[in-house]
Design a protein around this motif. Structure first.
Motif, PDB file in Angstrom:
ATOM      1  N   LYS A   1       0.830  -1.156   0.015  1.00 20.11           N
ATOM      2  CA  LYS A   1      -0.047   0.003   0.169  1.00 20.11           C
ATOM      3  C   LYS A   1       0.965   1.265   0.213  1.00 20.11           C
ATOM      4  O   LYS A   1       0.646   2.156   0.830  1.00 20.11           O
ATOM      5  N   ILE A   2       1.867   1.312  -1.085  1.00 22.49           N
ATOM      6  CA  ILE A   2       2.675   2.721  -1.052  1.00 22.49           C
ATOM      7  C   ILE A   2       1.998   3.511  -1.582  1.00 22.49           C
ATOM      8  O   ILE A   2       1.343   3.624  -2.833  1.00 22.49           O
ATOM      9  N   HIS A   3       1.920   4.674  -1.246  1.00 19.90           N
ATOM     10  CA  HIS A   3       1.243   6.068  -1.480  1.00 19.90           C
ATOM     11  C   HIS A   3       2.183   6.724  -2.566  1.00 19.90           C
ATOM     12  O   HIS A   3       3.319   6.776  -2.415  1.00 19.90           O
ATOM     13  N   HIS A   4       1.518   7.760  -3.453  1.00 18.95           N
ATOM     14  CA  HIS A   4       2.299   8.583  -4.212  1.00 18.95           C
ATOM     15  C   HIS A   4       3.182   7.881  -5.147  1.00 18.95           C
ATOM     16  O   HIS A   4       4.313   8.154  -5.377  1.00 18.95           O
ATOM     17  N   LYS A   5       2.688   6.832  -5.957  1.00 18.75           N
ATOM     18  CA  LYS A   5       3.644   6.010  -6.794  1.00 18.75           C
ATOM     19  C   LYS A   5       3.901   6.745  -8.066  1.00 18.75           C
ATOM     20  O   LYS A   5       5.162   6.703  -8.279  1.00 18.75           O
ATOM     21  N   GLN A   6       2.962   7.497  -8.505  1.00 19.39           N
ATOM     22  CA  GLN A   6       3.416   8.373  -9.704  1.00 19.39           C
ATOM     23  C   GLN A   6       4.510   9.162  -9.382  1.00 19.39           C
ATOM     24  O   GLN A   6       5.377   9.477 -10.192  1.00 19.39           O
TER      25      GLN A   6
END
Length: 319
Positions: free
Chosen positions: A105-110
């Motif tokens: 659940k890693i956020h801000h992948k982009q």
């Protein structure tokens, strides 16, 4: 009588549209390639203002290269490529696995993808000039280390074999690991989610999932990455050229095959340069063929292996 409707053929328009590509390829790629091979069999160089040749000498240029330092420069190229490629593929595989794992659940992948890919957009010459400035004896790195009291005198990073090769490997790693990460992420995302769900039901841990499912299923992309990296490694030029001012210092331990080729071109020795280009083509073809054979899976479902095993068992039973 009814008139027959004329059938419209659109195939010719496709041929017309791709014709410019083949014309340009023939003029700017195929003809120069044929000339390179042709000149490799000729004595053709400039001595002062006098131009010698072209005189046909057969395999003399190829034999002269084998007696020169070409093998040593080939070893340098291999070492520099390994220093950059091994951490590149390891880090890229780890990052690709992390960013495609829904459980983390890693956020801000982009955002992270953009940051990882950014070094690939910087020109190699700019990268080399930046590192040359940072790691020079009077550069910021030495200044920071001395101000912290960690060293008493500046370190000559580019005066040692280990330091120069490490800097070249580090630059190649930083420039290309982002591109490799993005490609491997795309390959992993192409694997069916049902496969990962089945492995979790069977009780696979993260390492088993990576080595027994992820790696085998992204084998084609791994083969592509390795082949393109080998070709790029053999063509390594701009980073060591700028960092060592074209000398391959110290003691020519950072001289690559393309730098050696460039020296022949600068001296107008087109015969030797052509022969060296042919050698590079042959080496690239052999290495790429070996990688393809090692990574190509002709039996993805194991049916051929099972059939061979059954045939062996049948022969044993008959005996």
């Amino acid at each position: 009588m009814k008139k027959k409707k004329k059938s419209i053929s659109y195939g010719k328009w496709g041929q017309i549209f791709i014709l410019p590509f083949f014309i340009i390829y023939f003029i700017f790629s195929l003809i120069p390639l044929a000339d390179t091979v042709r000149y490799s069999f000729y004595e053709y160089y400039r001595s002062g203002i006098k131009e010698v040749g072209p005189n046909f000498v057969g395999m003399a240029n190829y034999i002269s290269l084998l007696k020169s330092d070409m093998m040593a420069y080939g070893k340098n190229t291999l070492i520099l490529w390994l220093i950059g490629f091994i951490p590149q593929i390891v880090i890229a595989l780890v990052l690709a696995s992390w960013f495609t794992d829904a459980r983390l659940k890693i956020h801000h992948k982009q955002f992270f993808k953009v940051v990882i890919y950014l070094p690939n957009l910087i020109m190699a010459s700019a990268f080399a000039l930046l590192f040359f400035t940072l790691f020079s004896t009077s550069g910021p790195v030495n200044s920071i280390l001395m101000s912290l009291g960690w060293i008493n005198s500046p370190i000559d990073f580019m005066g040692s074999v280990f330091g120069t090769r490490s800097l070249i490997g580090l630059m190649n790693f930083l420039m290309w690991f982002g591109n490799t990460t993005i490609m491997l992420m795309a390959a992993i995302m192409g694997i069916s989610v049902e496969v990962f769900e089945a492995c979790e039901i069977d009780g696979c841990n993260s390492l088993q999932r990576f080595f027994y499912i992820t790696l085998p299923m992204i084998r084609p992309i791994l083969a592509y990455t390795l082949i393109t990296s080998i070709i790029g490694g053999l063509q390594m030029f701009d980073v060591p050229q700028i960092l060592t001012n074209g000398q391959g210092n110290p003691d020519r331990t950072s001289m690559t095959l393309i730098m050696f080729l460039n020296n022949h071109l600068k001296s107008k020795n087109y015969g030797m340069a052509g022969a060296l280009s042919v050698y590079l083509f042959i080496i690239s073809a052999i290495l790429c063929f070996i990688v393809y054979k090692m990574t190509n899976d002709n039996d993805p479902d194991g049916s051929k292996a099972a059939a061979k095993k059954a045939a062996r068992e049948e022969r044993r039973r008959r005996r």
